[in-house]
Design an enzyme around this catalytic site. Structure first.
Site, mmCIF file in Angstrom:
data_model
loop_
_atom_site.group_PDB
_atom_site.id
_atom_site.type_symbol
_atom_site.label_atom_id
_atom_site.label_comp_id
_atom_site.label_asym_id
_atom_site.label_seq_id
_atom_site.Cartn_x
_atom_site.Cartn_y
_atom_site.Cartn_z
ATOM 1 N N PHE A 237 3.148 5.372 1.336
ATOM 2 C CA PHE A 237 3.103 5.812 0.002
ATOM 3 C C PHE A 237 3.864 6.812 0.254
ATOM 4 O O PHE A 237 3.472 8.212 -0.375
ATOM 5 C CB PHE A 237 1.618 5.532 -1.003
ATOM 6 C CG PHE A 237 0.740 4.772 -0.461
ATOM 7 C CD1 PHE A 237 1.375 3.757 -1.695
ATOM 8 C CD2 PHE A 237 -0.282 4.661 -0.168
ATOM 9 C CE1 PHE A 237 0.344 2.310 -1.697
ATOM 10 C CE2 PHE A 237 -0.852 3.291 0.547
ATOM 11 C CZ PHE A 237 -0.478 2.366 -0.749
ATOM 12 N N ASP A 258 7.093 2.841 1.038
ATOM 13 C CA ASP A 258 7.095 2.817 -0.233
ATOM 14 C C ASP A 258 7.963 1.977 -1.052
ATOM 15 O O ASP A 258 8.713 1.249 0.006
ATOM 16 C CB ASP A 258 7.388 4.283 -0.835
ATOM 17 C CG ASP A 258 6.820 4.296 -2.129
ATOM 18 O OD1 ASP A 258 5.821 5.866 -2.364
ATOM 19 O OD2 ASP A 258 7.483 3.647 -3.349
ATOM 20 N N SER A 259 6.803 1.151 -1.945
ATOM 21 C CA SER A 259 7.236 0.611 -2.407
ATOM 22 C C SER A 259 8.567 0.489 -3.210
ATOM 23 O O SER A 259 9.382 -0.191 -4.172
ATOM 24 C CB SER A 259 6.499 -1.099 -3.048
ATOM 25 O OG SER A 259 6.111 0.759 -4.064
ATOM 26 N N ASN A 289 5.299 -3.370 0.576
ATOM 27 C CA ASN A 289 4.215 -3.185 0.225
ATOM 28 C C ASN A 289 2.754 -2.855 1.155
ATOM 29 O O ASN A 289 2.861 -3.223 2.097
ATOM 30 C CB ASN A 289 4.010 -4.188 -0.675
ATOM 31 C CG ASN A 289 2.098 -4.331 -0.825
ATOM 32 O OD1 ASN A 289 1.418 -3.779 -0.331
ATOM 33 N ND2 ASN A 289 2.106 -5.512 -2.290
ATOM 34 N N ALA A 290 3.091 -1.647 0.721
ATOM 35 C CA ALA A 290 1.830 -1.164 2.382
ATOM 36 C C ALA A 290 0.904 -1.751 2.564
ATOM 37 O O ALA A 290 0.570 -1.655 3.742
ATOM 38 C CB ALA A 290 1.397 -0.130 1.107
ATOM 39 N N ASP A 310 -1.787 8.152 1.134
ATOM 40 C CA ASP A 310 -1.245 8.722 -0.285
ATOM 41 C C ASP A 310 -1.376 8.200 -1.450
ATOM 42 O O ASP A 310 -0.337 8.155 -1.913
ATOM 43 C CB ASP A 310 -0.618 10.033 -0.193
ATOM 44 C CG ASP A 310 -0.880 10.924 -1.767
ATOM 45 O OD1 ASP A 310 -2.083 10.963 -2.484
ATOM 46 O OD2 ASP A 310 0.258 11.673 -2.537
ATOM 47 N N CYS A 350 -6.212 10.840 -5.613
ATOM 48 C CA CYS A 350 -5.829 10.952 -6.947
ATOM 49 C C CYS A 350 -6.702 10.747 -8.233
ATOM 50 O O CYS A 350 -6.391 11.237 -9.345
ATOM 51 C CB CYS A 350 -4.716 11.333 -6.744
ATOM 52 S SG CYS A 350 -3.371 9.579 -7.513
HETATM 53 N N1 SAH Z 1 2.844 10.895 -1.006
HETATM 54 C C1 SAH Z 1 3.413 10.772 -1.731
HETATM 55 C C2 SAH Z 1 2.979 10.377 -2.886
HETATM 56 C C3 SAH Z 1 3.215 9.126 -3.571
HETATM 57 S S1 SAH Z 1 2.355 8.455 -5.162
HETATM 58 C C4 SAH Z 1 4.057 12.621 -2.322
HETATM 59 O O1 SAH Z 1 3.118 13.352 -1.579
HETATM 60 O O2 SAH Z 1 4.909 12.857 -2.794
HETATM 61 C C5 SAH Z 1 2.351 6.868 -4.973
HETATM 62 C C6 SAH Z 1 3.343 6.400 -4.216
HETATM 63 O O3 SAH Z 1 3.427 4.974 -3.541
HETATM 64 C C7 SAH Z 1 4.322 6.100 -5.640
HETATM 65 O O4 SAH Z 1 5.830 6.549 -4.623
HETATM 66 C C8 SAH Z 1 4.761 4.051 -5.651
HETATM 67 O O5 SAH Z 1 5.758 4.061 -5.178
HETATM 68 C C9 SAH Z 1 4.019 3.670 -3.731
HETATM 69 N N2 SAH Z 1 3.646 2.781 -4.378
HETATM 70 C C10 SAH Z 1 2.667 2.527 -5.674
HETATM 71 N N3 SAH Z 1 2.249 0.390 -5.319
HETATM 72 C C11 SAH Z 1 2.316 0.317 -3.584
HETATM 73 C C12 SAH Z 1 2.330 -0.734 -2.841
HETATM 74 N N4 SAH Z 1 2.052 -1.122 -3.189
HETATM 75 N N5 SAH Z 1 3.447 -0.259 -1.905
HETATM 76 C C13 SAH Z 1 3.992 0.291 -1.623
HETATM 77 N N6 SAH Z 1 3.717 1.582 -2.003
HETATM 78 C C14 SAH Z 1 3.330 1.694 -3.911
#
Ligand code: SAH
Length: 406
Positions: A237, A258-259, A289-290, A310, A350
């Site tokens: 993420f 990230d997705s 997808n994470a 995150d 968060c």
């Molecule tokens: N760590 C980052 C903030 C993450 S915010 C920082 O410090 O700037 C959450 C992120 O998760 C977003 O960028 C969103 O695109 C991503 N996201 C949401 N669902 C997801 C998934 N299923 N798989 C991968 N990424 C995802």
């Protein structure tokens, strides 16, 4: 006029005993269900608040539409005089918010200047990204023309920014029954710049990305994570690369997942801005997808020395908490299985509805299931420019746990 009546030129709102005890306990919100009378009060008005017997409790901003009907701006009742001049109070509060940051914020030209309730300016958020200020208006009262003009003139006078750009969340305006509005500059024209935190550079577009552009609340956690990470690191993420870019100088290999493709494109630009030192590894960005990727990686026996998790807020309401706990546990379990002995887990949530103790309990459960032992290195929250009001639990939302896995 009896001693207990509100001697006010402001309209007044009467609240229930439950609402009054909430305020007495130090909270600053009164829900609509605790409003006894608010007849004829215009949306977004400054109001005097009193209990059912007419005893004054302070001054607040009123919303005719939100479930949070009252947001206190002052508890001054000794003189029985509510706030007479709201623009003057706004100016004072903005000055105080800036002074607070002057003492606490280091190593960055990007940070939150005003954090709504936590700076006694409910409904107003202002972030600084180098010479650009980004403003978010979240309530009817803060959307008032005189209020907006006062905020803009005070910020201009005190900070002399190249521009002030408003970021609009259409959903928030709908909830507050405010007419739609476009995001865009309120003053000046500049919407693109770079900013630097902890010595790491980021490109910034005031009209793109999530929140006001970056996750400024993680700024101090980036620096903390960089202290411990080494070897092969995975930032899950990763958004625009906040953690990954901070880990890169310490690690032999860094992968960000990230997705969102647009987020990864910015992450890659950010990496290019920082790759002055040829010894820094090139960061690999993966669009996936994470959940699926961690499952694949765990089953194909990938191993890492540091993993950052995150995710977005899984628990948006209290009702989501059980499902959210399962989501967090699955992610943490998989990450724990992939960490080499002595590896570092940086795991965040968060969601306000996920308390710190719920989060630690979830993590303890994941460690047991993964047959790993966790030693806590740091249990952290949001950066200091996102202050927490101790009696307003909703202001504390970010958890960031750094642990060593054996
Ligand atoms: N760590 C980052 C903030 C993450 S915010 C920082 O410090 O700037 C959450 C992120 O998760 C977003 O960028 C969103 O695109 C991503 N996201 C949401 N669902 C997801 C998934 N299923 N798989 C991968 N990424 C995802």
């Amino acid at each position: 006029m009896s001693q207990t009546t509100v001697p006010s030129s402001l309209p007044y709102v009467k609240i229930s005993p439950r609402g009054a005890s909430r305020l007495k306990a130090g909270h600053v919100w009164v829900y609509r269900s605790d409003i006894v009378s608010a007849e004829g009060i215009l949306p977004g008005s400054v109001v005097a608040v009193c209990d059912q017997r007419g005893k004054p409790l302070g001054t607040a901003l009123y919303s005719s539409s939100s479930q949070i009907a009252i947001r206190m701006i002052s508890r001054e009742t000794i003189s029985h005089e509510p706030v007479a001049d709201f623009p003057a109070l706004l100016r004072q509060r903005i000055a105080a918010a800036l002074a607070y940051r002057n003492n606490l914020v280091r190593d960055t030209d990007a940070y939150r200047i005003i954090f709504s309730e936590a700076d006694f300016l409910p409904g107003l958020i202002v972030d600084r990204y180098n010479e650009i200020l980004s403003v978010q208006v979240l309530t009817q009262a803060m959307d008032d023309k005189l209020v907006r003009d006062t905020v803009i003139s005070e910020l201009t006078q005190r900070m002399n920014p190249a521009s002030i750009v408003e970021r609009v969340d259409p959903r928030v305006r709908e909830l507050e029954s405010l007419p739609p509005r476009a995001s865009g500059p309120l003053q000046g024209e500049k919407t693109v710049t770079t900013f630097t935190m902890n010595g790491v550079q980021f490109s910034y577009d005031a009209l793109e990305g999530q929140k006001t552009g970056a996750f400024l609340d993680q700024r101090e956690n980036y620096a903390a994570a960089a202290q411990y990470a080494r070897g092969e690191a995975l930032d899950v993420f990763c958004y625009q690369g906040g953690f990954a870019l901070h880990l890169a100088p310490r690690c032999s290999q860094v992968t960000g997942v990230d997705s969102s493709r647009p987020a990864l494109e910015v992450a890659d630009r950010n990496a290019a801005l920082n790759r002055r030192d040829p010894s820094h590894p090139e960061i690999e960005w993966i669009e996936a997808n994470a959940f699926d990727l961690l499952k694949d990686y765990a089953s194909s026996n990938r191993r890492y020395d540091a993993i950052v998790l995150d995710p977005p807020a899984f628990a948006k309401t209290k009702r989501d908490l059980d499902a959210a706990l399962r989501g967090y546990k699955e992610l943490n379990l998989r990450a724990l299985k992939m960490l080499r002995p002595g590896g570092i887990l940086v795991t965040c949530s968060c969601s306000y509805h996920m308390s710190q103790s719920n989060f630690l309990e979830m993590l303890a459960g994941a460690a047991l299931d993964a047959h790993r032992t966790l030693r806590l290195i740091e249990v952290r929250g949001q950066s200091k420019d996102h202050p927490v009001l101790l009696n307003v639990p909703e202001t504390a939302y970010l958890k960031c746990v750094i642990a060593c896995v054996s």
